[in-house]
Design a protein around this motif. Structure first.
Motif, short mmCIF file in Angstrom:
data_model
loop_
_atom_site.label_atom_id
_atom_site.label_comp_id
_atom_site.label_asym_id
_atom_site.label_seq_id
_atom_site.Cartn_x
_atom_site.Cartn_y
_atom_site.Cartn_z
N VAL A 122 41.63 33.85 64.97
CA VAL A 122 41.23 34.03 63.58
C VAL A 122 40.95 32.69 62.93
O VAL A 122 41.74 31.74 63.06
CB VAL A 122 42.32 34.79 62.80
N ASP A 123 39.84 32.61 62.20
CA ASP A 123 39.50 31.41 61.46
C ASP A 123 40.00 31.56 60.02
O ASP A 123 39.41 32.25 59.21
CB ASP A 123 37.98 31.21 61.46
N HIS A 124 41.11 30.91 59.72
CA HIS A 124 41.74 31.04 58.40
C HIS A 124 40.96 30.31 57.31
O HIS A 124 41.29 30.45 56.14
CB HIS A 124 43.17 30.52 58.46
N GLU A 125 39.97 29.54 57.70
CA GLU A 125 39.18 28.80 56.71
C GLU A 125 37.99 29.61 56.21
O GLU A 125 37.33 29.21 55.26
CB GLU A 125 38.68 27.49 57.32
N ARG A 126 37.69 30.72 56.86
CA ARG A 126 36.54 31.56 56.46
C ARG A 126 37.06 32.91 56.00
O ARG A 126 37.26 33.83 56.79
CB ARG A 126 35.55 31.70 57.62
N VAL A 127 37.31 33.00 54.70
CA VAL A 127 37.93 34.19 54.11
C VAL A 127 37.08 34.72 52.97
O VAL A 127 36.64 33.95 52.09
CB VAL A 127 39.35 33.89 53.59
N ALA A 128 36.83 36.02 52.98
CA ALA A 128 36.15 36.69 51.88
C ALA A 128 37.03 37.83 51.39
O ALA A 128 37.93 38.30 52.09
CB ALA A 128 34.79 37.23 52.32
N VAL A 129 36.76 38.29 50.17
CA VAL A 129 37.45 39.46 49.62
C VAL A 129 36.40 40.49 49.22
O VAL A 129 35.29 40.14 48.82
CB VAL A 129 38.33 39.09 48.41
N ALA A 130 36.76 41.75 49.35
CA ALA A 130 35.87 42.83 48.96
C ALA A 130 36.70 43.93 48.32
O ALA A 130 37.89 44.09 48.63
CB ALA A 130 35.12 43.38 50.18
N GLY A 131 36.08 44.68 47.41
CA GLY A 131 36.82 45.75 46.77
C GLY A 131 35.88 46.76 46.14
O GLY A 131 34.73 46.44 45.81
#
Length: 304
Positions: A122-131
């Motif tokens: 897992v790349d912890h530096e590439r994070v998005a959020v969706a909702g």
């Protein structure tokens, strides 16, 4: 049918994260990821009112099959928890929801370790959020949106620099346009988007008429209209609040079931997230061009 992939997806649930102060219950989380691949980006998906970590399979399954680690927390408003309206936490759930997402980001190592074979991929530096719906308002705060108090003063900045992009699906608009009933019962639904600087894709239906708002479906375009760029807005023709059925494959709340519309959302959100998290714009540009050139397009897209 919505779009599918032959990629094998591995899921683990419930993964428990210790409760934050005042939450009262450990946070239940579902983690889904492709069985192969490395340096996988992360999407944290916040459900709408009453749903749970088991909702939104058309999106969660698709994203995981296309190379993302999808993390789905169960918020306290979930019907699966059965918390009564008179519970003293109820007025605070909007804020606890935000804390749930922050808790997920803090606990990515533990979540990664809970899925067999996922550790180290897992790349912890590439994070998005969706909702979606309430979930969209929840994730918007991590993108920089602020909640205004009764005097119009912005509340605490809850943005998170770990989040690089967002997808807001049927996100509620400005609080000045709430009905009197909604203003009384949901005072936290008074966002300001002027500081929502993180890149985001806003998705709205042009038939989404909310009983919470005195305005028409354009209310759901406010997160795009009133936030600074870079933002994109996908407006879907004929779509109501479930946007064709994103909340589940067989969900009673879906009033505008449209598999083709769901497939379009799958394609465009996946292309957007890849571009935003990987800097690979070719797929996003191709998806936008395909939509623009489709003589029977199911929506329109604009960006700023």
């Amino acid at each position: 049918m919505s779009e599918t992939s032959t990629t094998t997806v591995v899921s683990a649930k419930p993964v428990l994260l210790p409760a934050s102060r005042g939450r009262g219950e450990d946070l239940q989380v579902r983690v889904s990821a492709p069985a192969t691949g490395r340096d996988l980006p992360v999407v944290v998906l916040s459900h709408g009112f009453g749903s749970s970590m088991d909702g939104y399979a058309p999106l969660a399954d698709h994203w995981a099959a296309h190379g993302f680690v999808v993390v789905q927390p169960t918020h306290l408003d979930s019907r699966t928890l059965g918390i009564p309206a008179e519970d003293p936490r109820t007025p605070l759930i909007w804020r606890i929801r935000v804390e749930d997402l922050t808790r997920v980001l803090d606990g990515l190592d533990a979540l990664e370790a809970a899925v067999p074979g996922l550790a180290g991929r897992v790349d912890h530096e590439r994070v998005a959020v969706a909702g979606h719906s309430w979930g969209a308002q929840t994730v918007s705060t991590l993108l920089g949106a602020r909640v205004l108090d009764a005097d119009g003063v912005p509340g605490e900045d809850l943005s998170d620099p770990r989040v690089k992009a967002g997808v807001l699906l049927a996100a509620t608009g400005l609080g000045d346009d709430l009905t009197p009933w909604a203003a009384e019962h949901f005072p936290f639904m008074r966002p300001s988007f002027t500081t929502m600087t993180t890149p985001a894709l806003v998705v709205a239906g042009d038939k989404d008429q909310s009983h919470l708002s005195t305005r028409g479906p354009d209310w759901f375009t406010d997160p795009y209209t009133y936030s600074p760029g870079p933002k994109s807005l996908l407006t879907l023709f004929g779509a109501e609040h479930s946007l064709g059925g994103i909340s589940g494959y067989e969900v009673a709340e879906t009033t505008d079931e449209n598999p083709a519309r769901v497939a379009l959302i799958q394609r465009l959100t996946t292309a957007y997230l890849r571009g935003a998290l990987s800097g690979e714009d070719a797929g996003w540009k191709a998806a936008v061009t395909a939509l623009e050139e489709d003589p029977s397009a199911l929506g329109t897209l604009r960006s700023k």
